[in-house]
Scaffold this active site. Structure first.
Site, PDB file in Angstrom:
ATOM      1  N   THR A  28      90.827 -54.225   3.333  1.00  0.00           N
ATOM      2  CA  THR A  28      92.033 -55.051   3.394  1.00  0.00           C
ATOM      3  C   THR A  28      91.944 -56.174   2.367  1.00  0.00           C
ATOM      4  OG1 THR A  28      92.220 -54.625   5.763  1.00  0.00           O
ATOM      5  CG2 THR A  28      93.422 -56.519   4.920  1.00  0.00           C
ATOM      6  N   SER A  30      93.857 -58.417  -1.262  1.00  0.00           N
ATOM      7  CA  SER A  30      94.568 -58.288  -2.534  1.00  0.00           C
ATOM      8  C   SER A  30      93.857 -57.334  -3.493  1.00  0.00           C
ATOM      9  CB  SER A  30      94.729 -59.667  -3.187  1.00  0.00           C
ATOM     10  OG  SER A  30      93.471 -60.294  -3.370  1.00  0.00           O
ATOM     11  N   ASP A  81      85.967 -52.021   0.050  1.00  0.00           N
ATOM     12  CA  ASP A  81      86.582 -53.254   0.556  1.00  0.00           C
ATOM     13  C   ASP A  81      86.202 -54.416  -0.350  1.00  0.00           C
ATOM     14  OD1 ASP A  81      88.065 -54.898   2.166  1.00  0.00           O
ATOM     15  OD2 ASP A  81      86.842 -54.644   3.965  1.00  0.00           O
ATOM     16  N   GLY A  82      86.915 -55.502  -0.211  1.00  0.00           N
ATOM     17  CA  GLY A  82      86.652 -56.699  -0.989  1.00  0.00           C
ATOM     18  C   GLY A  82      85.730 -57.656  -0.252  1.00  0.00           C
ATOM     19  N   ASP A  84      85.164 -62.238   0.352  1.00  0.00           N
ATOM     20  CA  ASP A  84      85.528 -63.615   0.018  1.00  0.00           C
ATOM     21  C   ASP A  84      84.376 -64.304  -0.708  1.00  0.00           C
ATOM     22  OD1 ASP A  84      88.188 -63.674   1.270  1.00  0.00           O
ATOM     23  OD2 ASP A  84      87.060 -63.334   3.108  1.00  0.00           O
ATOM     24  N   GLU A 103      87.267 -54.155   9.814  1.00  0.00           N
ATOM     25  CA  GLU A 103      86.490 -53.910   8.592  1.00  0.00           C
ATOM     26  C   GLU A 103      85.035 -53.618   8.931  1.00  0.00           C
ATOM     27  OE1 GLU A 103      89.129 -56.723   5.551  1.00  0.00           O
ATOM     28  OE2 GLU A 103      87.277 -57.499   6.419  1.00  0.00           O
TER      29      GLU A 103
END
Length: 218
Positions: A28, A30, A81-82, A84, A103
């Site tokens: 999930t 950007s 996945d990304g 932060d 996630e």
């Protein structure tokens, strides 16, 4: 190269890790949205996807990619996945988009976790980005008091309800020297669903979007 262009470069590079005739785990955020857009170019080569959020599911379905319930899938070859924040040891803080629990579940099923991120997400020590903790609503105040005992400054993320119907506490002012231990300690607090430290199960590979293009690390 802008930050968004670096995210896109990392997302496109991740396609090289997708095997034909498999179900792909999709995260999930950007950067992942760029990956989903790119995955559409090979949708006829894959079986479908498992998604970690309602938002990603919606985007996958818009591209005509079938989304499977995780309960019907034994294992995933790859989860993309990304993050932060991510360290050189591939421990991460995730959950800025409030999808951390799903996630973490999808990541647990995957053989390989590929993190896609732009270079601003790489850090020496986790904690500048507030650590999200998903909490059962009735336990919010209790959990916040326990997080203070662990040295953090929890702030209720007002107006946010997770896909699981819970709330988020964002823990500020942490310098996370031992992310695995802190992940375990926070998860042991009654009322915590999970926290945004992905250290016990970190990434296997980092694809970092840089001004020079995508770099594969690990």
């Amino acid at each position: 190269m802008t930050q968004d262009e670096m995210k896109k470069a990392a997302a496109l590079k991740a396609l090289e890790f997708i095997k034909p005739d498999t179900i792909v785990g999709v995260g999930t955020g950007s950067t992942v949205n760029h990956f989903i857009d790119a995955l559409a170019s090979m949708k006829n080569q894959i079986v479908g996807a498992v998604s970690s959020s309602d938002a990603s599911t919606k985007l996958l379905e818009q591209h005509g990619i079938e989304v499977f319930d995780l309960n019907s899938v034994d294992t995933l070859d790859v989860y993309v996945d990304g993050a932060d924040e991510i360290t050189e040891h591939f421990a991460m803080i995730k959950g800025g988009g409030a999808a951390l629990t799903r996630e973490k579940i999808v990541a647990a099923v995957a053989k390989e976790f590929i993190c896609i991120a732009d270079s601003s997400k790489q850090v020496d020590i986790l904690g500048d980005f507030p650590l999200p903790v998903e909490v059962i609503p009735m336990a919010r105040s209790y959990v916040a008091r326990e997080l203070v005992k662990l040295g953090g400054d929890p702030v209720y993320r007002e107006g946010v309800v997770t896909d699981n119907g819970n709330v988020i506490l964002d823990v500020h002012n942490l310098k996370i020297i031992d992310p695995k231990q802190l992940e375990v300690d926070i998860n042991a607090i009654v009322g915590v669903v999970t926290n945004g430290l992905f250290a016990c199960r970190g990434a296997n590979t980092l694809i970092l979007g840089t001004p020079e293009g995508a770099k594969v690390i690990g």
